[in-house]
Design a protein around this motif. Structure first.
Motif, PDB file in Angstrom:
ATOM      1  N   ASP A  73       0.846  -1.176   0.000  1.00  0.00           N
ATOM      2  CA  ASP A  73       0.000   0.000   0.000  1.00  0.00           C
ATOM      3  C   ASP A  73       0.889   1.236   0.000  1.00  0.00           C
ATOM      4  O   ASP A  73       1.942   1.255   0.651  1.00  0.00           O
ATOM      5  N   HIS A  74       0.502   2.239  -0.748  1.00  0.00           N
ATOM      6  CA  HIS A  74       1.168   3.537  -0.713  1.00  0.00           C
ATOM      7  C   HIS A  74       0.428   4.367   0.336  1.00  0.00           C
ATOM      8  O   HIS A  74      -0.740   4.701   0.140  1.00  0.00           O
ATOM      9  N   ARG A  75       1.076   4.672   1.436  1.00  0.00           N
ATOM     10  CA  ARG A  75       0.429   5.353   2.564  1.00  0.00           C
ATOM     11  C   ARG A  75      -0.312   6.620   2.152  1.00  0.00           C
ATOM     12  O   ARG A  75      -1.403   6.889   2.638  1.00  0.00           O
ATOM     13  N   ASN A  76       0.304   7.411   1.260  1.00  0.00           N
ATOM     14  CA  ASN A  76      -0.317   8.679   0.884  1.00  0.00           C
ATOM     15  C   ASN A  76      -1.251   8.551  -0.316  1.00  0.00           C
ATOM     16  O   ASN A  76      -1.798   9.541  -0.787  1.00  0.00           O
ATOM     17  N   GLY A  77      -1.440   7.338  -0.821  1.00  0.00           N
ATOM     18  CA  GLY A  77      -2.353   7.098  -1.933  1.00  0.00           C
ATOM     19  C   GLY A  77      -1.766   7.387  -3.306  1.00  0.00           C
ATOM     20  O   GLY A  77      -2.394   7.091  -4.314  1.00  0.00           O
ATOM     21  N   ASP A  78      -0.566   7.950  -3.367  1.00  0.00           N
ATOM     22  CA  ASP A  78       0.087   8.266  -4.643  1.00  0.00           C
ATOM     23  C   ASP A  78       0.879   7.043  -5.099  1.00  0.00           C
ATOM     24  O   ASP A  78       1.934   6.744  -4.554  1.00  0.00           O
ATOM     25  N   LYS A  79       0.376   6.357  -6.100  1.00  0.00           N
ATOM     26  CA  LYS A  79       0.973   5.095  -6.552  1.00  0.00           C
ATOM     27  C   LYS A  79       2.308   5.284  -7.256  1.00  0.00           C
ATOM     28  O   LYS A  79       2.989   4.316  -7.570  1.00  0.00           O
ATOM     29  N   ARG A  80       2.696   6.521  -7.514  1.00  0.00           N
ATOM     30  CA  ARG A  80       3.999   6.804  -8.128  1.00  0.00           C
ATOM     31  C   ARG A  80       5.042   7.190  -7.090  1.00  0.00           C
ATOM     32  O   ARG A  80       6.203   7.354  -7.416  1.00  0.00           O
ATOM     33  N   ASP A  81       4.618   7.348  -5.843  1.00  0.00           N
ATOM     34  CA  ASP A  81       5.514   7.738  -4.762  1.00  0.00           C
ATOM     35  C   ASP A  81       6.063   6.480  -4.095  1.00  0.00           C
ATOM     36  O   ASP A  81       5.441   5.919  -3.201  1.00  0.00           O
ATOM     37  N   ASN A  82       7.233   6.046  -4.549  1.00  0.00           N
ATOM     38  CA  ASN A  82       7.801   4.785  -4.075  1.00  0.00           C
ATOM     39  C   ASN A  82       8.901   4.974  -3.034  1.00  0.00           C
ATOM     40  O   ASN A  82       9.788   4.131  -2.895  1.00  0.00           O
ATOM     41  N   ARG A  83       8.822   6.082  -2.293  1.00  0.00           N
ATOM     42  CA  ARG A  83       9.753   6.270  -1.179  1.00  0.00           C
ATOM     43  C   ARG A  83       9.497   5.173  -0.146  1.00  0.00           C
ATOM     44  O   ARG A  83       8.356   4.754   0.069  1.00  0.00           O
ATOM     45  N   TRP A  84      10.560   4.709   0.489  1.00  0.00           N
ATOM     46  CA  TRP A  84      10.449   3.620   1.445  1.00  0.00           C
ATOM     47  C   TRP A  84       9.442   3.951   2.549  1.00  0.00           C
ATOM     48  O   TRP A  84       8.632   3.109   2.942  1.00  0.00           O
ATOM     49  N   ALA A  85       9.449   5.179   3.044  1.00  0.00           N
ATOM     50  CA  ALA A  85       8.540   5.576   4.123  1.00  0.00           C
ATOM     51  C   ALA A  85       7.077   5.567   3.679  1.00  0.00           C
ATOM     52  O   ALA A  85       6.185   5.576   4.527  1.00  0.00           O
ATOM     53  N   ASN A  86       6.830   5.529   2.388  1.00  0.00           N
ATOM     54  CA  ASN A  86       5.466   5.554   1.871  1.00  0.00           C
ATOM     55  C   ASN A  86       4.909   4.164   1.580  1.00  0.00           C
ATOM     56  O   ASN A  86       3.755   4.024   1.209  1.00  0.00           O
ATOM     57  N   LEU A  87       5.720   3.124   1.751  1.00  0.00           N
ATOM     58  CA  LEU A  87       5.289   1.761   1.431  1.00  0.00           C
ATOM     59  C   LEU A  87       5.017   0.971   2.699  1.00  0.00           C
ATOM     60  O   LEU A  87       5.735   1.088   3.686  1.00  0.00           O
ATOM     61  N   ARG A  88       3.968   0.141   2.656  1.00  0.00           N
ATOM     62  CA  ARG A  88       3.668  -0.751   3.774  1.00  0.00           C
ATOM     63  C   ARG A  88       2.941  -1.980   3.255  1.00  0.00           C
ATOM     64  O   ARG A  88       2.227  -1.920   2.247  1.00  0.00           O
ATOM     65  N   LEU A  89       3.132  -3.098   3.957  1.00  0.00           N
ATOM     66  CA  LEU A  89       2.376  -4.302   3.637  1.00  0.00           C
ATOM     67  C   LEU A  89       0.913  -4.038   3.954  1.00  0.00           C
ATOM     68  O   LEU A  89       0.599  -3.324   4.904  1.00  0.00           O
ATOM     69  N   SER A  90       0.039  -4.633   3.167  1.00  0.00           N
ATOM     70  CA  SER A  90      -1.376  -4.353   3.336  1.00  0.00           C
ATOM     71  C   SER A  90      -2.195  -5.578   2.960  1.00  0.00           C
ATOM     72  O   SER A  90      -1.676  -6.584   2.505  1.00  0.00           O
ATOM     73  N   ASP A  91      -3.493  -5.452   3.154  1.00  0.00           N
ATOM     74  CA  ASP A  91      -4.429  -6.448   2.649  1.00  0.00           C
ATOM     75  C   ASP A  91      -5.454  -5.701   1.799  1.00  0.00           C
ATOM     76  O   ASP A  91      -5.432  -4.472   1.721  1.00  0.00           O
ATOM     77  N   ALA A  92      -6.339  -6.423   1.168  1.00  0.00           N
ATOM     78  CA  ALA A  92      -7.298  -5.804   0.256  1.00  0.00           C
ATOM     79  C   ALA A  92      -8.178  -4.777   0.976  1.00  0.00           C
ATOM     80  O   ALA A  92      -8.460  -3.705   0.440  1.00  0.00           O
ATOM     81  N   ALA A  93      -8.583  -5.076   2.199  1.00  0.00           N
ATOM     82  CA  ALA A  93      -9.464  -4.165   2.936  1.00  0.00           C
ATOM     83  C   ALA A  93      -8.752  -2.851   3.245  1.00  0.00           C
ATOM     84  O   ALA A  93      -9.299  -1.768   3.026  1.00  0.00           O
ATOM     85  N   ARG A  94      -7.544  -2.939   3.750  1.00  0.00           N
ATOM     86  CA  ARG A  94      -6.789  -1.724   4.098  1.00  0.00           C
ATOM     87  C   ARG A  94      -6.471  -0.920   2.838  1.00  0.00           C
ATOM     88  O   ARG A  94      -6.560   0.304   2.839  1.00  0.00           O
ATOM     89  N   ASN A  95      -6.105  -1.621   1.786  1.00  0.00           N
ATOM     90  CA  ASN A  95      -5.789  -0.952   0.528  1.00  0.00           C
ATOM     91  C   ASN A  95      -7.025  -0.232  -0.019  1.00  0.00           C
ATOM     92  O   ASN A  95      -6.932   0.871  -0.547  1.00  0.00           O
ATOM     93  N   GLY A  96      -8.183  -0.832   0.144  1.00  0.00           N
ATOM     94  CA  GLY A  96      -9.419  -0.233  -0.329  1.00  0.00           C
ATOM     95  C   GLY A  96      -9.803   1.029   0.415  1.00  0.00           C
ATOM     96  O   GLY A  96     -10.549   1.861  -0.098  1.00  0.00           O
ATOM     97  N   GLN A  97      -9.293   1.202   1.626  1.00  0.00           N
ATOM     98  CA  GLN A  97      -9.601   2.400   2.403  1.00  0.00           C
ATOM     99  C   GLN A  97      -8.915   3.637   1.829  1.00  0.00           C
ATOM    100  O   GLN A  97      -9.245   4.758   2.206  1.00  0.00           O
ATOM    101  N   ASN A  98      -7.984   3.442   0.922  1.00  0.00           N
ATOM    102  CA  ASN A  98      -7.316   4.573   0.279  1.00  0.00           C
ATOM    103  C   ASN A  98      -8.099   5.110  -0.905  1.00  0.00           C
ATOM    104  O   ASN A  98      -7.629   6.006  -1.587  1.00  0.00           O
ATOM    105  N   ARG A  99      -9.264   4.575  -1.151  1.00  0.00           N
ATOM    106  CA  ARG A  99     -10.047   5.020  -2.308  1.00  0.00           C
ATOM    107  C   ARG A  99     -10.338   6.501  -2.207  1.00  0.00           C
ATOM    108  O   ARG A  99     -10.692   7.006  -1.147  1.00  0.00           O
TER     109      ARG A  99
END
Length: 140
Positions: A73-99
């Protein structure tokens, strides 16, 4: 499959900027030190040999020496922002909350608002639990 030693030989990755650069020119087409990857839709891809890799998954592999076991999951929702601090393991439910947008077939055209007679209801779901927010005069 790409191995970690091969990845380190071919590319460098900046955890601070999220940018990959070529250490070795791939097929003498791109100069060494050039930014690696291209954007297709919302994501950045990097071609290593015959295979395309999502840059955020390569970043995870680069830093942890393991391919992510689940979604990233990209914490800030920007799928082009691949900074290490912006990445985290996720599941479908958590990822969907970034909608940030409703489904294309949404009748209200708003995220979380649904027609209810001549009014609208609103609810959110977190970890499989639906929280009802109420009935409202307008979708907004």
């Amino acid at each position: 499959m790409l191995t970690h030693p091969r990845l380190l030989k071919l590319l460098s990755y900046s955890k601070r900027t999220g940018v990959f650069k070529w250490k070795v020119s791939p097929a003498n087409q791109i100069p060494e030190g050039a930014k690696a990857g291209s954007t297709v839709g919302p994501y950045c891809y990097i071609k290593v040999g015959p295979k395309l890799y999502l840059a955020h998954r390569l970043a995870w592999f680069y830093v942890t020496k393991r391919w992510p076991a689940s979604r990233l999951d990209h914490r800030n929702g920007d799928k082009r922002d691949n900074r290490w601090a912006n990445l985290r393991l996720s599941d479908a439910a958590r990822n969907g909350q970034n909608r940030t947008r409703p489904n294309k077939n949404s009748s209200s055209k708003l995220l979380g608002a649904h027609p209810h007679g001549d009014k609208f209801t609103s609810s959110i779901m977190t970890r499989g639990v639906v929280t009802y927010l109420g009935i409202f005069e307008t979708a907004e």
